[in-house]
Design an enzyme around this catalytic site. Structure first.
Site, PDB file in Angstrom:
ATOM      1  N   GLU A 124       0.845  -1.196   0.000  1.00 39.54           N
ATOM      2  CA  GLU A 124       0.000   0.000   0.000  1.00 39.54           C
ATOM      3  C   GLU A 124       0.878   1.243   0.000  1.00 39.54           C
ATOM      4  O   GLU A 124       1.912   1.258   0.646  1.00 39.54           O
ATOM      5  CB  GLU A 124      -0.861   0.029   1.279  1.00 39.54           C
ATOM      6  CG  GLU A 124      -1.634  -1.247   1.500  1.00 39.54           C
ATOM      7  CD  GLU A 124      -2.394  -1.278   2.833  1.00 39.54           C
ATOM      8  OE1 GLU A 124      -2.447  -0.230   3.523  1.00 39.54           O
ATOM      9  OE2 GLU A 124      -2.918  -2.339   3.166  1.00 39.54           O
ATOM     10  N   LYS A 126       2.304   4.500   1.365  1.00 40.65           N
ATOM     11  CA  LYS A 126       2.339   4.985   2.742  1.00 40.65           C
ATOM     12  C   LYS A 126       1.990   6.471   2.719  1.00 40.65           C
ATOM     13  O   LYS A 126       2.807   7.309   2.326  1.00 40.65           O
ATOM     14  CB  LYS A 126       3.721   4.761   3.353  1.00 40.65           C
ATOM     15  CG  LYS A 126       3.781   5.161   4.805  1.00 40.65           C
ATOM     16  CD  LYS A 126       5.110   4.761   5.425  1.00 40.65           C
ATOM     17  CE  LYS A 126       5.160   5.032   6.911  1.00 40.65           C
ATOM     18  NZ  LYS A 126       4.806   6.383   7.277  1.00 40.65           N
ATOM     19  N   ASP A 128       1.409  10.149   3.697  1.00 40.80           N
ATOM     20  CA  ASP A 128       2.087  11.021   4.655  1.00 40.80           C
ATOM     21  C   ASP A 128       1.076  11.991   5.243  1.00 40.80           C
ATOM     22  O   ASP A 128       0.955  13.138   4.818  1.00 40.80           O
ATOM     23  CB  ASP A 128       3.215  11.776   3.946  1.00 40.80           C
ATOM     24  CG  ASP A 128       4.225  12.319   4.932  1.00 40.80           C
ATOM     25  OD1 ASP A 128       4.092  12.025   6.141  1.00 40.80           O
ATOM     26  OD2 ASP A 128       5.134  13.036   4.500  1.00 40.80           O
ATOM     27  N   TYR A 249      -7.185   2.095   5.770  1.00 40.85           N
ATOM     28  CA  TYR A 249      -6.224   1.034   5.479  1.00 40.85           C
ATOM     29  C   TYR A 249      -6.142  -0.084   6.516  1.00 40.85           C
ATOM     30  O   TYR A 249      -5.318  -0.967   6.399  1.00 40.85           O
ATOM     31  CB  TYR A 249      -4.827   1.597   5.214  1.00 40.85           C
ATOM     32  CG  TYR A 249      -4.282   2.560   6.255  1.00 40.85           C
ATOM     33  CD1 TYR A 249      -4.109   2.184   7.579  1.00 40.85           C
ATOM     34  CD2 TYR A 249      -3.900   3.840   5.878  1.00 40.85           C
ATOM     35  CE1 TYR A 249      -3.587   3.063   8.509  1.00 40.85           C
ATOM     36  CE2 TYR A 249      -3.373   4.731   6.794  1.00 40.85           C
ATOM     37  CZ  TYR A 249      -3.223   4.338   8.114  1.00 40.85           C
ATOM     38  OH  TYR A 249      -2.705   5.202   9.020  1.00 40.85           O
ATOM     39  N   LYS A 338      10.633   3.054   3.624  1.00 43.06           N
ATOM     40  CA  LYS A 338      10.698   4.512   3.474  1.00 43.06           C
ATOM     41  C   LYS A 338      11.429   4.901   2.194  1.00 43.06           C
ATOM     42  O   LYS A 338      12.489   4.366   1.890  1.00 43.06           O
ATOM     43  CB  LYS A 338      11.447   5.124   4.668  1.00 43.06           C
ATOM     44  CG  LYS A 338      10.694   5.008   5.980  1.00 43.06           C
ATOM     45  CD  LYS A 338       9.490   5.945   5.986  1.00 43.06           C
ATOM     46  CE  LYS A 338       9.098   6.372   7.372  1.00 43.06           C
ATOM     47  NZ  LYS A 338       9.519   7.654   7.805  1.00 43.06           N
ATOM     48  N   CYS A 432      24.614  46.119  -8.198  1.00 41.60           N
ATOM     49  CA  CYS A 432      25.020  44.892  -8.874  1.00 41.60           C
ATOM     50  C   CYS A 432      26.302  44.369  -8.211  1.00 41.60           C
ATOM     51  O   CYS A 432      27.206  45.159  -7.908  1.00 41.60           O
ATOM     52  CB  CYS A 432      25.275  45.204 -10.349  1.00 41.60           C
ATOM     53  SG  CYS A 432      25.861  43.779 -11.287  1.00 41.60           S
ATOM     54  N   CYS A 434      28.771  42.994  -9.462  1.00 44.71           N
ATOM     55  CA  CYS A 434      29.983  43.048 -10.294  1.00 44.71           C
ATOM     56  C   CYS A 434      30.812  44.287  -9.927  1.00 44.71           C
ATOM     57  O   CYS A 434      30.376  45.127  -9.153  1.00 44.71           O
ATOM     58  CB  CYS A 434      29.629  43.061 -11.781  1.00 44.71           C
ATOM     59  SG  CYS A 434      29.149  44.695 -12.379  1.00 44.71           S
ATOM     60  N   CYS A 451      19.898  44.885 -13.210  1.00 45.05           N
ATOM     61  CA  CYS A 451      21.062  45.712 -13.460  1.00 45.05           C
ATOM     62  C   CYS A 451      20.872  46.201 -14.894  1.00 45.05           C
ATOM     63  O   CYS A 451      20.710  45.392 -15.809  1.00 45.05           O
ATOM     64  CB  CYS A 451      22.332  44.872 -13.348  1.00 45.05           C
ATOM     65  SG  CYS A 451      23.769  45.670 -14.080  1.00 45.05           S
ATOM     66  N   CYS A 456      27.765  45.467 -18.105  1.00 44.95           N
ATOM     67  CA  CYS A 456      27.989  44.693 -16.875  1.00 44.95           C
ATOM     68  C   CYS A 456      28.673  43.369 -17.227  1.00 44.95           C
ATOM     69  O   CYS A 456      28.166  42.594 -18.051  1.00 44.95           O
ATOM     70  CB  CYS A 456      26.650  44.428 -16.198  1.00 44.95           C
ATOM     71  SG  CYS A 456      26.706  43.130 -14.957  1.00 44.95           S
TER      72      CYS A 456
HETATM   73  S1  IVH Z   1      -0.981   0.455   8.742  1.00 39.47           S
HETATM   74  C1  IVH Z   1      -0.381  -1.684  12.580  1.00 39.47           C
HETATM   75  N1  IVH Z   1      -1.093   1.438   6.309  1.00 39.47           N
HETATM   76  O1  IVH Z   1       2.317   5.219   8.716  1.00 39.47           O
HETATM   77  C2  IVH Z   1      -0.526  -1.039  11.266  1.00 39.47           C
HETATM   78  N2  IVH Z   1      -0.185   2.818   8.023  1.00 39.47           N
HETATM   79  O2  IVH Z   1       4.792   4.597  10.168  1.00 39.47           O
HETATM   80  C3  IVH Z   1      -0.854   0.389  11.396  1.00 39.47           C
HETATM   81  N3  IVH Z   1       0.458   5.052   7.263  1.00 39.47           N
HETATM   82  O3  IVH Z   1       0.951   4.984  11.925  1.00 39.47           O
HETATM   83  C4  IVH Z   1      -0.605   1.218  10.243  1.00 39.47           C
HETATM   84  N4  IVH Z   1      -0.132   4.802   5.174  1.00 39.47           N
HETATM   85  O4  IVH Z   1       0.042   6.814  10.236  1.00 39.47           O
HETATM   86  C5  IVH Z   1      -0.721   1.671   7.589  1.00 39.47           C
HETATM   87  N5  IVH Z   1      -1.304   2.195   4.124  1.00 39.47           N
HETATM   88  C6  IVH Z   1      -0.948   2.416   5.390  1.00 39.47           C
HETATM   89  C7  IVH Z   1      -0.399   3.635   5.809  1.00 39.47           C
HETATM   90  C8  IVH Z   1      -0.019   3.802   7.139  1.00 39.47           C
HETATM   91  C9  IVH Z   1       0.369   5.631   6.067  1.00 39.47           C
HETATM   92  C10 IVH Z   1       1.030   5.716   8.448  1.00 39.47           C
HETATM   93  C11 IVH Z   1       0.234   5.529   9.705  1.00 39.47           C
HETATM   94  C12 IVH Z   1       1.138   4.731  10.587  1.00 39.47           C
HETATM   95  C13 IVH Z   1       2.479   5.148  10.106  1.00 39.47           C
HETATM   96  C14 IVH Z   1       3.536   4.145  10.472  1.00 39.47           C
END
Ligand code: IVH
Length: 696
Positions: A124, A126, A128, A249, A338, A432, A434, A451, A456
């Protein structure tokens, strides 16, 4: 960051103890800023580094680990603004894998934990954003809470109710029972478009403040902080105005619902109940496929309308998950992979201005070098006076530097909490940089400061650099450094002087040897034959870009014909227009410019080379967009092939586009746009049919 030897002897232990102490203090302080104030002083990557260093120490010296160490905690205690909510199922964090090796190591631990049984994995994006838990009782959203420290979060129900993507009631499909309790976990986030709207609105607000003599307010630095700040507002109306969104998620506490054998099935069920589930989620059958999913998304993260900072990988089978269980901090059945960080903090050493070939003075940041977005950044443009004022960055500030993908690095803004007391605001220099020290002027109503001295030396050097550049005379081996050296030695004053340079002169410069000197003289010589369109670009006439130059060159065939044509005649040429025509006419009226052109002519530069295409004009009047890599063609090559057949190759899909050619790794937004507008999509393999006129 001190690294500790592998052998835990007494001296090491003592040093480690001190360092662990420092790290715990620092982590606690950063937790407080991040979770309680939504105003971090360090980037996520820097924070992760602190935690990892502490974990490494605690692993090497287990007796140094203290109860409640930040290494075993998640986040910070809730603030006083919101009522506390105790999570019945703790909201744990995830362990991180920083590279392919750490991901593979996790895969091996999982395999071992499962006694060698095969596993499937859910991959999935991740997100932010900010993790929240949504509690539904008999189908009704009754509570929304932040993660807090993992055990106790904050009640943000009123604010979450303003997010359109979060269902207030569950839409249970016909015939299925409504669960008594359903806890859905997911991420609240601010889409990038919403963030940009918010930032633009804040910039306008600051302009109004400035006009009223009030101090500017800090700009939101990134979607994550802006999203978290928007969710944790006292007044839900503020949250409502911020266009937040949500991806579900994970299931939390569930009572009175079907039991699912796999995570993927639970996600599908959530989607059927009306929860937004990320469409990029995939179930794969091996760690190789997991790694491929990560490799796929890292370079494409900007094709999504929201920020992701990695990939979350989860064991899909829920029975296998139960067998793997949890460590004190996190589940063993999941890992956060990450991506390389795109934001870092660093110190702004100074702000300097550079002078361009038109005299424009552009302020730029001189930074303490920092590795971000895949390269070391030590300079970043600040665009103009207003931008510096809007961002209110001052030499001596700690600033957030961002480098997203191929995008040029940017100073996002200062970290105000780290600003030294009494740090003075930056003032645009009056002269400027220069040796002539000409006063810099900002014309009424213009954003740029300039300038205005044509002699120049900085402008002169930039004109030569532009003349020699790839899209102009394409003089190989004549880079910036050589131009500066030639100019310092007094060998060239304007681009015309290049044609009388000798290998002997070049040998007097540092870094030149017999061969490199002769090569440069030869490539300068070859540039005499450059096509007229490129020569027009090289002249550096205001508003006259490569495509209008191409149009003028093919219409008139020689520089003389262009000079002799009245402005109205130039303006009639397709793709030229009045503004460009007037600018071209004005340029050739200047005696200095005419003398310069004469100098080029006398130096043997051809003023009438026009490449006529002998190919059949199969794409005459058609507009084609190419996205991704067409097998066997470079991007430039494919576009040139379209042009040689009379077509127009543009960079973005619009209603005027006749066809979108889709190669490998295409831009998703272009394909979507074409589908929306009903533009014909041509697979890369059929590109040659398109060129031959067999498709349109
Ligand atoms: S699962 C026990 N799925 O990342 C599992 N977390 O570094 C709980 N996050 O606390 C999290 N996308 O805030 C999960 N597809 C995703 C996510 C996700 C972002 C965040 C979430 C989590 C943190 C962990």
């Amino acid at each position: 960051m001190g690294s500790l030897g592998a052998v835990p002897d007494a001296a090491n232990r003592e040093r480690a103890g001190e360092r662990a102490e420092q790290l715990r203090d620092a982590i606690a302080r950063h937790d407080e800023r991040y979770y309680a104030h939504d105003d971090p002083e360090i980037s996520d990557a820097e924070y992760d580094e602190l935690v990892r260093e502490l974990l490494a120490i605690e692993e090497a010296f287990p007796d140094l680990a203290v109860a409640g160490s930040p290494s075993s905690r998640v986040g910070a205690a809730p603030s006083a603004t919101f009522a506390p909510v105790v999570h019945r199922v703790p909201m744990t964090s995830l362990d991180n894998a920083m590279d392919a090796g750490e991901l593979a190591a996790w895969g091996e631990r999982v395999a071992k934990g499962l006694g060698g049984a095969a596993a499937r994995f859910t991959c999935e994006p991740k997100i932010d954003g900010l993790a929240v838990s949504l509690r539904y009782e008999r189908g009704e959203l009754v509570q929304a809470a932040t993660r807090g420290d993992g055990r106790t979060g904050e009640d943000v129900t009123a604010n979450v109710r303003t997010i359109a993507a979060v269902p207030r009631r569950i839409a249970v499909p016909d015939g299925s029972p409504t669960p008594d309790v359903l806890e859905v976990r997911g991420e609240v986030f601010m889409p990038i478009a919403s963030f940009e709207r918010l930032r633009a609105a804040k910039v306008r607000e600051n302009e109004e403040r400035a006009a009223a003599g009030r101090k500017p307010e800090p700009l939101p630095v990134n979607p994550r902080n802006a999203g978290a700040g928007s969710l944790r507002q006292k007044d839900p109306r503020v949250t409502a105005s911020r266009d937040l969104s949500f991806w579900a998620y994970q299931l939390g506490e569930v009572v009175g619902a079907p039991a699912f054998p796999s995570h993927d099935e639970s996600l599908r069920w959530l989607a059927s109940l009306g929860f937004p589930v990320n469409p990029e989620v995939r179930v794969v059958g091996s760690m190789d496929d997991v790694a491929a999913y990560c490799r796929h998304w890292e370079p494409r993260r900007h094709e999504l309308g929201y920020e992701i900072d990695g990939v979350v990988v989860k064991v899909d089978d829920l029975a296998q998950r139960a067998a793997l269980g949890f460590t004190s901090r996190a589940p063993r059945w999941a890992i956060a992979v990450k991506f390389a960080p795109e934001e870092r903090n660093t110190v702004l050493r100074a702000i300097e201005v550079s002078i361009g070939r038109t005299g424009r003075a552009t302020p730029y940041a001189v930074l303490e070098p920092v590795f971000v977005g895949g390269s070391t950044v030590s300079m970043a443009t600040l665009h103009n006076r207003e931008q510096v004022a809007a961002k209110d960055v001052r030499p001596g500030d700690t600033v957030v530097v961002r480098k997203a993908g191929d995008v040029i690095p940017e100073v996002v803004g200062p970290v105000l909490s780290l600003r030294p007391e009494g740090l003075p605001a930056w003032e645009f220099p009056a002269a400027c940089p220069c040796d002539l020290r000409t006063p810099l002027v900002q014309a009424e109503g213009e954003a740029d400061t300039r300038c205005v001295e044509p002699q120049c030396p900085f402008q002169r050097d930039q004109r030569i650099i532009h003349f020699a550049s790839r899209g102009a005379m394409d003089i190989e081996g004549l880079g910036e450094k050589t131009v500066f050296a030639l100019s310092d030695a007094g060998f060239v004053v304007d681009p015309g002087d290049l044609y009388s340079l000798t290998a002997g002169q070049l040998l007097q410069l540092e870094g030149f040897a017999e061969i490199s000197a002769q090569n440069l003289v030869a490539s300068i010589g070859r540039s005499r034959e450059r096509p007229l369109a490129k020569l027009l670009v090289a002249l550096g006439i205001k508003h006259l870009g490569p495509s209008a130059s191409e149009a003028l060159a093919s219409e008139f065939g020689s520089l003389k014909a262009i000079v002799d044509a009245p402005a109205e005649r130039l303006a009639e040429v397709e793709g030229v227009g009045e503004v460009i025509a007037a600018s071209v006419t004005r340029w050739f009226e200047s005696p200095a410019n005419r003398t310069f052109v004469d100098k080029l002519r006398l130096a043997g530069v051809r003023l009438d080379v026009v490449e006529r295409s002998t190919l059949e004009q199969t794409l005459a009047g058609r507009t084609i967009v190419v996205t991704g890599t067409v097998p066997g063609w470079s991007r430039e090559g494919a576009e040139a092939a379209v042009k040689q057949r009379g077509g127009k190759a543009t960079g973005s899909v619009s209603a005027k586009t006749d066809a979108l050619v889709v190669g490998e790794a295409p831009g998703a937004s272009k394909v979507t746009k074409a589908a929306e507008l009903g533009v014909r999509v041509v697979p890369g393999e059929q590109f040659e049919d398109l060129l031959a006129g067999r498709i349109l």
